[in-house]
Design an enzyme around this catalytic site. Structure first.
Site, mmCIF file in Angstrom:
data_model
loop_
_atom_site.group_PDB
_atom_site.id
_atom_site.type_symbol
_atom_site.label_atom_id
_atom_site.label_comp_id
_atom_site.label_asym_id
_atom_site.label_seq_id
_atom_site.Cartn_x
_atom_site.Cartn_y
_atom_site.Cartn_z
ATOM 1 C CB VAL A 296 -0.961 -0.016 1.213
ATOM 2 C CG1 VAL A 296 -0.222 0.303 2.512
ATOM 3 C CG2 VAL A 296 -2.118 0.956 1.014
ATOM 4 C CE1 TYR A 297 3.354 1.554 4.520
ATOM 5 C CE2 TYR A 297 5.620 0.859 4.285
ATOM 6 C CZ TYR A 297 4.505 1.033 5.076
ATOM 7 O OH TYR A 297 4.554 0.712 6.406
ATOM 8 C CB SER A 298 3.956 5.212 -2.980
ATOM 9 O OG SER A 298 4.295 6.196 -2.027
ATOM 10 C CB ALA A 299 -0.269 2.775 -5.540
#
Length: 344
Positions: free
Chosen positions: A61-64
């Site tokens: 989920v970190y920066s997609a």
């Protein structure tokens, strides 16, 4: 660099690990954390490895997914020298299979993470949140299959409540599935809720803590003082709403003691705050972040030395809060100590 066993496992991890949330940063939250590209990320990885830090933590989920991609580029050609920890469960899209830990989601999320990281195995896969809509046995059996296939080596969780973690551990024990060895948790001088239930659980069940946000979401950087405005460069202007709540008056009292100890030791406020965590029970590794080389070197210097007993006691006292129910009854009475010996 000191190494510790991660929970009740044979995996040894450095007491400091690197959080790659600043890699490839985009969006209102992760963009404010940082937007380190592949070249600078490789340099930060170099510095970590030189210091003995070989565990790198990220999440889909970190920066997609961009954080995983940049980390994969930064470690290219030296996969065997590093440990990769990543997480999944939080939404990655609007579709029905874009969130949670169902069998279909876990398998696809693992394959996606492997592709972005440019590797064929993940050392530690952690569930980023508890998925109450999926049976625990389905989650664990899927993880068991991924371990058997060699795609992941160890499993852990992040931000679980006590009952969620204990129920999962009991099911794993009952069915012979891999047990969670790590719990990635928020823990800092300004946020000690981890101690009430999750720390005793971790000590009893052999689950090591990987600590995120040891500087209380940027509040223990040494740049915030009572009666002064937030520095213009502080990320709290954009991200405070996303982080753990902190009582300002208690925070400023903690900072005052940190300032005093900094003057005594010649260490920085962040180094003292991180070092205090390294002495806490069940903590296997503290995850540090950095947007540049100077920040990284400063944070790496939090290990390799010890606070005095008096300094620890002062930090303990100023940061202490009354435990919530059902933990506070009898805690201040002699009988509690007999029923609940100290965690060591």
């Amino acid at each position: 660099m000191e190494y510790r066993k991660l929970g009740a496992s044979g995996l040894r991890v450095p007491v400091l690990s690197f959080g790659a949330g600043t890699f490839g940063g985009s969006g209102p939250l992760f963009g404010a954390w940082g937007n380190t590209g592949a070249e600078e990320a490789r340099r930060l990885v170099d510095i970590c490895l030189e210091a003995g830090v070989n565990l790198f933590d990220t999440a889909d989920v970190y920066s997609a997914g961009a954080s995983e991609e940049v980390l994969g580029q930064a470690i290219r050609g030296r996969r065997d020298a590093v440990l990769i920890s990543t997480k999944t469960a939080l939404p990655m899209g609007e579709g029905r299979q874009d969130w949670g830990t169902s069998r279909a989601r876990l398998i696809r999320a693992t394959e996606d993470a492997l592709r972005r990281l440019g590797t064929d195995y993940i050392d530690l896969l952690q569930l980023h949140a508890f998925d109450a809509s999926t049976p625990i046995e389905e989650v664990l059996s899927t993880l068991d299959g991924l371990v058997a296939a060699g795609k992941i080596r160890y499993v852990g969780v992040s931000n679980f409540s006590g009952w969620e973690l204990m129920k999962s551990l009991a099911a794993a024990e009952r069915q012979g599935y891999p047990r969670y060895i790590a719990h990635q948790v928020y823990y800092s001088l300004a946020g000690r809720d981890y101690e009430w239930e999750l720390m005793p659980l971790g000590a009893d069940q052999g689950v090591g803590a990987l600590v995120w946000s040891p500087l209380a979401w940027g509040r223990l950087t040494g740049k915030i003082r009572r009666g002064e405005p937030l520095p213009a460069a502080s990320r709290l202007h954009e991200t405070a709403q996303y982080g753990p709540p902190v009582d300002d008056e208690r925070l400023f009292d903690i900072i005052a003691v940190l300032d005093s100890i900094a003057a005594e030791t010649g260490k920085t406020v962040p180094q003292i705050a991180i070092n205090w965590l390294l002495g806490r029970p069940t903590v296997s590794s503290v995850i540090i972040g950095a947007r540049n080389e100077d920040q990284l070197r400063q944070n790496l210097a939090a290990a390799g030395w010890s606070l005095s007993k008096n300094q620890i006691e002062r930090l303990d006292e100023v940061s202490a809060v009354t435990a919530p129910y059902p933990y506070f009854p009898y805690r201040r009475q002699q009988g509690f100590a007999l029923l609940n010996p100290p965690i060591v």
